[in-house]
Scaffold this motif. Structure first.
Motif: not given
Length: 367
Positions: A178-182, A84-100
């Motif tokens: 950096x685990x980006x799995x939900x 899952x990515x979250x659209x925040x500040x015009x970026x698509x960022x991994x959620x859950x929040x991780x290092x990236x």
């Protein structure tokens, strides 16, 4: 016709209990008010030939080998790890929040150890964790709370995180790697041919009679059954004696685009701060299906409509316990499932609860 069991609701709880009881030689009548089996996990091919989830994405995951093996009797699997990515500040960022997430959001170059220090500096410690707001502020502080959690929660639940129990945001981990799995469960899979096919195979037994578009209230006085398994809303069963239990509902906006094969980089993109919808899911990511076009769904939370999510607040839990006391006094009636137990269950938890209920019923020799 005389039945051993009348099972109300043909979703996960209803189909699992029906299969287990029928396989044990019991005569079962399974009913559902909808025109299909599978409950909210029902899927079908849309008019363009893409397998979609009619009631929003249902991603299966579990750590239970028992539950995985049980369902494997009725389906082959497609391996799928949800991202899952979250659209925040015009970026698509991994959620859950991780290092990236942190490095890209704040233009930093942290490693795992320095990220732990970062969280420690920005968090707002709470001596007592009572609400969803407390959980997030205590873990990642104010800015990440405002960017990723508060807006999404207010849309999803129709109230501020400070008004909801801690369980809501406690479901979402915060990572330092950096685990980006939900999900991180051992088994992360999707039914290869869809949920509906899995359910159909599950209840394809001579001891099960299925009646769709059938309301419990309309038939309960006419059906002869020794025991009832009820998977619908518990307050409905008791005719709202103590008032209605609060639920959140959803409106789904399905859309197809024939001009592109893929419209977003992950299965789901969350929109915590923009638009009225909470997220968009693109189904081909989930199913692995190959198709020249793509189908998506937008989810709009709302207060009215079919019940989807029990609202986790202490006063609602108090009200549920009043209904639970009534349920415990009911003779020859068992309540199981998300709506009947007023619990925010994952699908595997519903399966586990249903298997447990049947085991107890058979051990007790109730029928």
């Amino acid at each position: 016709m005389v039945y051993d069991y009348l099972i109300v609701g043909a979703g996960f709880a209803g189909c699992v209990t029906a299969e287990r009881l029928a396989s044990s030689g019991k005569k079962v009548l399974l009913i559902d008010k909808r025109p299909h089996i599978g409950g909210n996990a029902f899927d079908e091919f849309d008019q363009y030939g893409i397998l979609i989830h009619k009631y929003g994405p249902h991603i299966f995951h579990t750590n239970s080998e028992q539950i995985f093996k049980y369902l494997s009797k009725f389906t082959e699997w497609h391996h799928y790890e949800h991202r899952v990515l979250a659209k925040v500040d015009d970026q698509l960022l991994p959620i859950p929040i991780n290092l990236d997430t942190i490095n890209r959001l704040y233009h930093l170059d942290l490693d795992e150890e320095s990220l732990k220090d970062f969280y420690e500096k920005v968090r707002e410690p709470r001596e007592f964790i009572r609400t969803s707001e407390d959980v997030v502020l205590n873990t990642v502080g104010r800015d990440l709370y405002e960017k990723f959690y508060r807006g999404y929660t207010r849309k999803q639940w129709g109230m501020d995180p400070s008004e909801l129990s801690a369980s809501v945001t406690a479901r979402i981990p915060v990572r330092t790697n950096r685990d980006d799995r939900y999900f991180t469960d051992t088994y992360q899979v999707m039914p290869l041919h869809g949920y509906a096919k899995m359910f159909k195979k599950m209840i394809d037994l001579p001891n099960i009679e299925l009646k769709l578009e059938t309301d419990f209230e309309a038939i309960k006085d006419y059906v002869q059954a020794s025991h009832i398994i009820y998977t619908g809303p518990i307050d409905t069963y008791f005719n709202y004696r103590f008032g209605k239990l609060p639920y959140r509902s959803l409106r789904f906006e399905h859309e197809h685009d024939d001009s592109i094969q893929q419209c977003q980089p992950t299965g789901t993109v969350n929109y915590p701060n923009d638009f009225d919808f909470t997220r968009i899911t693109e189904f081909k990511h989930l199913t692995g299906q190959t198709h020249s076009g793509t189908s998506i769904v937008r989810e709009y939370p709302q207060s009215e409509g079919d019940p989807y999510y029990p609202v986790p607040r202490s006063e609602n839990e108090f009200l549920y316990k009043k209904y639970k006391s009534l349920a415990e006094e009911e003779k020859n009636v068992t309540f199981v499932g998300r709506l009947a137990q007023y619990r925010y269950y994952n699908m595997d938890q519903v399966v586990g609860a249903a298997l447990s209920v049947v085991e107890k019923l058979l051990e007790a020799g109730s029928v």
